[in-house]
Design a protein around this motif. Structure first.
Motif, PDB file in Angstrom:
ATOM      1  N   ALA A  99     -32.923 -11.830  25.538  1.00 31.73           N
ATOM      2  CA  ALA A  99     -33.823 -11.381  26.605  1.00 31.73           C
ATOM      3  C   ALA A  99     -34.076 -12.473  27.633  1.00 31.73           C
ATOM      4  O   ALA A  99     -34.534 -12.192  28.742  1.00 31.73           O
ATOM      5  CB  ALA A  99     -35.148 -10.906  26.012  1.00 31.73           C
ATOM      6  N   TYR A 100     -33.770 -13.731  27.251  1.00 30.29           N
ATOM      7  CA  TYR A 100     -33.992 -14.852  28.160  1.00 30.29           C
ATOM      8  C   TYR A 100     -32.694 -15.382  28.753  1.00 30.29           C
ATOM      9  O   TYR A 100     -32.686 -16.456  29.375  1.00 30.29           O
ATOM     10  CB  TYR A 100     -34.707 -15.982  27.433  1.00 30.29           C
ATOM     11  N   GLY A 101     -31.587 -14.643  28.566  1.00 31.56           N
ATOM     12  CA  GLY A 101     -30.332 -15.042  29.187  1.00 31.56           C
ATOM     13  C   GLY A 101     -29.534 -16.063  28.400  1.00 31.56           C
ATOM     14  O   GLY A 101     -28.668 -16.732  28.981  1.00 31.56           O
ATOM     15  N   TYR A 102     -29.792 -16.177  27.097  1.00 36.29           N
ATOM     16  CA  TYR A 102     -29.046 -17.142  26.268  1.00 36.29           C
ATOM     17  C   TYR A 102     -28.277 -16.403  25.171  1.00 36.29           C
ATOM     18  O   TYR A 102     -28.744 -15.387  24.633  1.00 36.29           O
ATOM     19  CB  TYR A 102     -29.987 -18.157  25.637  1.00 36.29           C
ATOM     20  N   GLU A 103     -27.138 -16.946  24.837  1.00 36.83           N
ATOM     21  CA  GLU A 103     -26.299 -16.424  23.759  1.00 36.83           C
ATOM     22  C   GLU A 103     -26.304 -17.419  22.596  1.00 36.83           C
ATOM     23  O   GLU A 103     -26.088 -18.621  22.803  1.00 36.83           O
ATOM     24  CB  GLU A 103     -24.865 -16.216  24.245  1.00 36.83           C
ATOM     25  N   ILE A 104     -26.555 -16.921  21.389  1.00 32.92           N
ATOM     26  CA  ILE A 104     -26.493 -17.756  20.189  1.00 32.92           C
ATOM     27  C   ILE A 104     -25.070 -17.662  19.652  1.00 32.92           C
ATOM     28  O   ILE A 104     -24.631 -16.616  19.166  1.00 32.92           O
ATOM     29  CB  ILE A 104     -27.508 -17.300  19.131  1.00 32.92           C
ATOM     30  N   VAL A 105     -24.321 -18.749  19.751  1.00 33.73           N
ATOM     31  CA  VAL A 105     -22.905 -18.746  19.358  1.00 33.73           C
ATOM     32  C   VAL A 105     -22.747 -18.902  17.858  1.00 33.73           C
ATOM     33  O   VAL A 105     -21.986 -18.180  17.212  1.00 33.73           O
ATOM     34  CB  VAL A 105     -22.144 -19.875  20.089  1.00 33.73           C
ATOM     35  N   GLN A 106     -23.475 -19.836  17.268  1.00 33.21           N
ATOM     36  CA  GLN A 106     -23.329 -20.099  15.839  1.00 33.21           C
ATOM     37  C   GLN A 106     -24.607 -20.726  15.308  1.00 33.21           C
ATOM     38  O   GLN A 106     -25.231 -21.559  15.980  1.00 33.21           O
ATOM     39  CB  GLN A 106     -22.146 -21.040  15.583  1.00 33.21           C
ATOM     40  N   THR A 107     -24.965 -20.325  14.102  1.00 34.66           N
ATOM     41  CA  THR A 107     -26.110 -20.934  13.413  1.00 34.66           C
ATOM     42  C   THR A 107     -25.645 -21.434  12.057  1.00 34.66           C
ATOM     43  O   THR A 107     -25.070 -20.671  11.273  1.00 34.66           O
ATOM     44  CB  THR A 107     -27.247 -19.914  13.233  1.00 34.66           C
ATOM     45  N   LEU A 108     -25.879 -22.688  11.772  1.00 35.87           N
ATOM     46  CA  LEU A 108     -25.413 -23.310  10.532  1.00 35.87           C
ATOM     47  C   LEU A 108     -26.584 -23.933   9.788  1.00 35.87           C
ATOM     48  O   LEU A 108     -27.421 -24.620  10.393  1.00 35.87           O
ATOM     49  CB  LEU A 108     -24.367 -24.390  10.812  1.00 35.87           C
ATOM     50  N   ILE A 109     -26.648 -23.678   8.479  1.00 37.89           N
ATOM     51  CA  ILE A 109     -27.569 -24.420   7.615  1.00 37.89           C
ATOM     52  C   ILE A 109     -26.756 -25.572   7.041  1.00 37.89           C
ATOM     53  O   ILE A 109     -25.961 -25.400   6.122  1.00 37.89           O
ATOM     54  CB  ILE A 109     -28.151 -23.531   6.499  1.00 37.89           C
ATOM     55  N   VAL A 110     -26.923 -26.731   7.633  1.00 33.70           N
ATOM     56  CA  VAL A 110     -26.072 -27.880   7.297  1.00 33.70           C
ATOM     57  C   VAL A 110     -26.412 -28.451   5.932  1.00 33.70           C
ATOM     58  O   VAL A 110     -25.528 -28.822   5.158  1.00 33.70           O
ATOM     59  CB  VAL A 110     -26.198 -28.960   8.385  1.00 33.70           C
TER      60      VAL A 110
END
Length: 284
Positions: A138-149
């Motif tokens: 909704a704010y114009g951002y794309e989440i490409v990848q989320t990692l639990i390192v």
């Protein structure tokens, strides 16, 4: 110089926000653009379209009350077609992303035991990514990848986990060693039993052969020497075997033996002494 000639340059992988008297007008793509400032046109700022990464450390506790630090890496970027939303709607993008990540992690990890948290890192990362994607789009951002390192428990907890693992491995090793020793003892006992069985068969066959030989000797001697009885022949055979045994004992260099009583001056009573000795041995 660019402002003097009413020209601005937008770098690659970047867009610029053009305003007209403070109001958003359009998004400028990379390249050179005319910006007549005397007509109220101005450049509000630039927005990078490059992939960015935000590393976060969130402390929470598991279902079994173990405090852990969850290390997450969020890869995101601004969408060119929604650049105006990304530029105007959020004042601090990283702080907003951090708030959503902390909220999801602190809602997910307390439902899991420590061991389950390590095993379900991908599920935690997926939950964070879904929540971020829903909120940040909704704010114009794309989440490409989320990692639990990483999931990092307290040092004392890690030491205790290592000790538990080491004790379990030692227990398995002890069981395997005991099982190996058990198999070795069983095989050794089976070997000894088989050896004694075969030795008994050999002794029985030896004694049977001796008895058969003595019988044949007694019968042959009685036929060839008239007037002799079986007792006389047996006495003579026993005396002969006695002296053969004495000869073998004397020929051995390091021999020790317990033998039947013997008197040197009473050779004619040797048979009687042999029988007496056999009887004594059988009674003992």
């Amino acid at each position: 110089m660019g402002n003097l000639f009413c020209c601005v340059q937008v770098e690659q992988s970047t867009v610029a926000i053009k305003e007209n008297f403070g109001r958003f007008e359009k998004v400028l793509q990379p390249g050179c653009h005319c910006m007549p400032w005397f007509l109220g046109k101005q450049l509000a700022g630039h927005l990078s379209l490059r992939l960015q990464q935000l590393d976060l450390r969130c402390e929470t506790k598991t279902k079994d009350n173990v405090f852990v630090t969850v290390v997450a890496s969020i890869q995101y970027r601004a969408l060119a077609e929604k650049a105006n939303d990304a530029f105007y709607k959020l004042s601090n993008t990283k702080t907003q992303i951090q708030a959503y990540v902390f909220d999801v992690i602190r809602a997910s990890v307390p439902k899991l035991n420590l061991d389950d948290a390590f095993e379900q890192k991908n599920e935690i990362a997926r939950a964070v990514e879904e929540e971020l994607e829903k909120a940040m789009s909704a704010y114009g951002y794309e989440i490409v990848q989320t990692l639990i390192v990483d999931i990092d428990p307290d040092e004392h907890v890690k030491r205790a986990m290592n000790e538990i693992n080491a004790a379990a491995r030692l227990r398995v090793a002890a069981n395997e060693k005991a099982e190996a020793e058990k198999i070795l003892l069983i095989k050794r006992a089976e070997g000894e039993a088989e050896s004694k069985y075969l030795s008994g068969l050999g002794i029985a066959r030896q004694r049977q052969a001796i008895v058969d030989g003595l019988r044949d000797s007694v019968l042959g001697f009685s036929v060839n020497v008239p007037g002799t009885t079986a007792k006389d022949v047996m006495d003579m055979v026993l005396v002969t075997q006695y002296f053969d045994t004495m000869k073998e004992i004397g020929a051995a260099s390091k021999s020790s033996a317990v033998f039947i009583p013997h008197g040197p001056g009473a050779v004619r009573d040797v048979a009687t002494q042999i029988r007496d000795g056999l009887l004594q041995a059988s009674h003992q």
